[in-house]
Write a protein that holds these residues in place. Structure first.
Motif, PDB file in Angstrom:
ATOM      1  N   HIS A  30    -104.190 -57.216  12.904  1.00 33.27           N
ATOM      2  CA  HIS A  30    -104.814 -55.892  12.848  1.00 33.27           C
ATOM      3  C   HIS A  30    -105.132 -55.321  14.387  1.00 33.27           C
ATOM      4  CE1 HIS A  30    -108.056 -52.609  12.680  1.00 33.27           C
ATOM      5  NE2 HIS A  30    -107.184 -52.312  11.872  1.00 33.27           N
TER       6      HIS A  30
ATOM      7  N   THR B 223    -102.930 -52.630  16.191  1.00 32.63           N
ATOM      8  CA  THR B 223    -103.709 -51.407  16.536  1.00 32.63           C
ATOM      9  C   THR B 223    -103.586 -51.231  18.071  1.00 32.63           C
ATOM     10  OG1 THR B 223    -105.094 -51.654  14.783  1.00 32.63           O
ATOM     11  CG2 THR B 223    -106.071 -50.110  16.824  1.00 32.63           C
TER      12      THR B 223
ATOM     13  N   VAL C 291    -100.065 -48.841  16.463  1.00 31.38           N
ATOM     14  CA  VAL C 291     -99.848 -48.770  14.799  1.00 31.38           C
ATOM     15  C   VAL C 291    -100.985 -48.224  14.228  1.00 31.38           C
ATOM     16  CG1 VAL C 291     -99.267 -50.245  13.041  1.00 31.38           C
ATOM     17  CG2 VAL C 291     -98.162 -50.876  15.033  1.00 31.38           C
ATOM     18  N   VAL C 292    -100.670 -47.188  13.082  1.00 40.73           N
ATOM     19  CA  VAL C 292    -101.741 -46.515  12.445  1.00 40.73           C
ATOM     20  C   VAL C 292    -101.920 -47.289  11.273  1.00 40.73           C
ATOM     21  CG1 VAL C 292    -102.335 -44.462  11.362  1.00 40.73           C
ATOM     22  CG2 VAL C 292    -101.172 -44.378  13.671  1.00 40.73           C
ATOM     23  N   PHE C 293    -103.052 -47.721  10.792  1.00 44.41           N
ATOM     24  CA  PHE C 293    -103.376 -48.679   9.546  1.00 44.41           C
ATOM     25  C   PHE C 293    -103.883 -47.518   8.578  1.00 44.41           C
ATOM     26  CE2 PHE C 293    -102.651 -52.266  12.044  1.00 44.41           C
ATOM     27  CZ  PHE C 293    -102.341 -53.037  11.173  1.00 44.41           C
ATOM     28  N   THR C 294    -103.527 -47.536   7.436  1.00 45.11           N
ATOM     29  CA  THR C 294    -104.186 -46.699   6.229  1.00 45.11           C
ATOM     30  C   THR C 294    -105.091 -47.256   5.748  1.00 45.11           C
ATOM     31  OG1 THR C 294    -102.242 -47.172   4.911  1.00 45.11           O
ATOM     32  CG2 THR C 294    -102.128 -45.191   6.152  1.00 45.11           C
TER      33      THR C 294
ATOM     34  N   PHE D  35    -100.402 -50.411   6.977  1.00 44.94           N
ATOM     35  CA  PHE D  35    -100.026 -49.813   7.917  1.00 44.94           C
ATOM     36  C   PHE D  35     -98.535 -48.707   7.606  1.00 44.94           C
ATOM     37  CE2 PHE D  35     -97.832 -53.717   9.272  1.00 44.94           C
ATOM     38  CZ  PHE D  35     -96.554 -53.338   9.588  1.00 44.94           C
ATOM     39  N   ASP D  36     -98.679 -47.814   8.608  1.00 45.86           N
ATOM     40  CA  ASP D  36     -97.478 -46.905   8.670  1.00 45.86           C
ATOM     41  C   ASP D  36     -96.382 -47.364   9.643  1.00 45.86           C
ATOM     42  OD1 ASP D  36     -95.589 -44.881   8.998  1.00 45.86           O
ATOM     43  OD2 ASP D  36     -96.978 -43.449   8.760  1.00 45.86           O
ATOM     44  N   ASP D  37     -95.247 -47.832   9.041  1.00 47.99           N
ATOM     45  CA  ASP D  37     -94.291 -48.515  10.070  1.00 47.99           C
ATOM     46  C   ASP D  37     -93.559 -47.462  10.711  1.00 47.99           C
ATOM     47  OD1 ASP D  37     -92.162 -46.968   8.178  1.00 47.99           O
ATOM     48  OD2 ASP D  37     -91.094 -49.201   7.810  1.00 47.99           O
TER      49      ASP D  37
ATOM     50  N   LEU E 189     -95.129 -47.501   4.071  1.00 50.43           N
ATOM     51  CA  LEU E 189     -96.299 -48.374   4.075  1.00 50.43           C
ATOM     52  C   LEU E 189     -95.964 -49.694   3.881  1.00 50.43           C
ATOM     53  CD1 LEU E 189     -98.856 -46.099   2.019  1.00 50.43           C
ATOM     54  CD2 LEU E 189     -98.319 -46.267   4.620  1.00 50.43           C
TER      55      LEU E 189
ATOM     56  N   GLN F  55     -97.784 -53.543   3.665  1.00 50.64           N
ATOM     57  CA  GLN F  55     -99.027 -54.224   3.535  1.00 50.64           C
ATOM     58  C   GLN F  55     -98.744 -55.795   4.292  1.00 50.64           C
ATOM     59  OE1 GLN F  55    -101.379 -54.243  -0.236  1.00 50.64           O
ATOM     60  NE2 GLN F  55    -100.508 -56.449  -0.348  1.00 50.64           N
TER      61      GLN F  55
END
Length: 137
Positions: free
Chosen positions: A89, A93, A97-100, A114-116, A121, A123
């Motif tokens: 993570h 980050t 990379v944006v994690f939802t 995260f959004d690829d 999405l 996991q």
């Protein structure tokens, strides 16, 4: 029987290849022109002869409504195993990379989503050690 290949629809194959190799750290396995698209696969450097992930063009009309519905409900389209979810993570980050969903304890494992950047999405999962003994408490 074993899994040799699985696919993931991507909006742009070249952008997906860059993300999956340069950001996530997978290795390119195949990059074969097929008309306007490519047979484009990546593999884990930890398992170079293991299953391949096909970065498949998302041009089929059924793909967009399918992916939109899953994304709206927060459902990941793929899952990748990691040894240390907190470290992964932090690494991702730091690369933007944006994690939802941040790393979350779900009982038997830790997961994060995260959004690829390619329409999906993804996991991450870190399985907890299997404890075959009763809890003392």
């Amino acid at each position: 029987m074993k899994i040799a290949l699985t696919s993931l629809f991507v909006d742009d194959q070249r952008a997906a290849l860059a993300f999956y190799t340069e950001v996530l750290g997978f290795n390119k396995r195949h990059d074969i022109p097929l008309g306007d698209d490519f047979w484009l696969t990546v593999v884990s450097p930890e398992s170079p002869d293991g299953p391949e992930l096909l970065l498949e063009p998302a041009g089929h009309p059924a793909v967009k409504p399918y992916r939109d519905a899953l994304a709206e409900d927060g459902i990941p389209l793929a899952q990748f195993a990691v040894d240390d979810i907190e470290a992964e993570h932090a690494r991702l980050t730091s690369k933007g990379v944006v994690f939802t969903q941040p790393p979350t304890d779900i009982g038997t494992a830790f997961v994060a989503v995260f959004d690829d950047t390619c329409g999906n999405l993804i996991q991450l999962i870190e399985m907890k050690p299997d404890e075959n003994h009763a809890d003392a408490h």
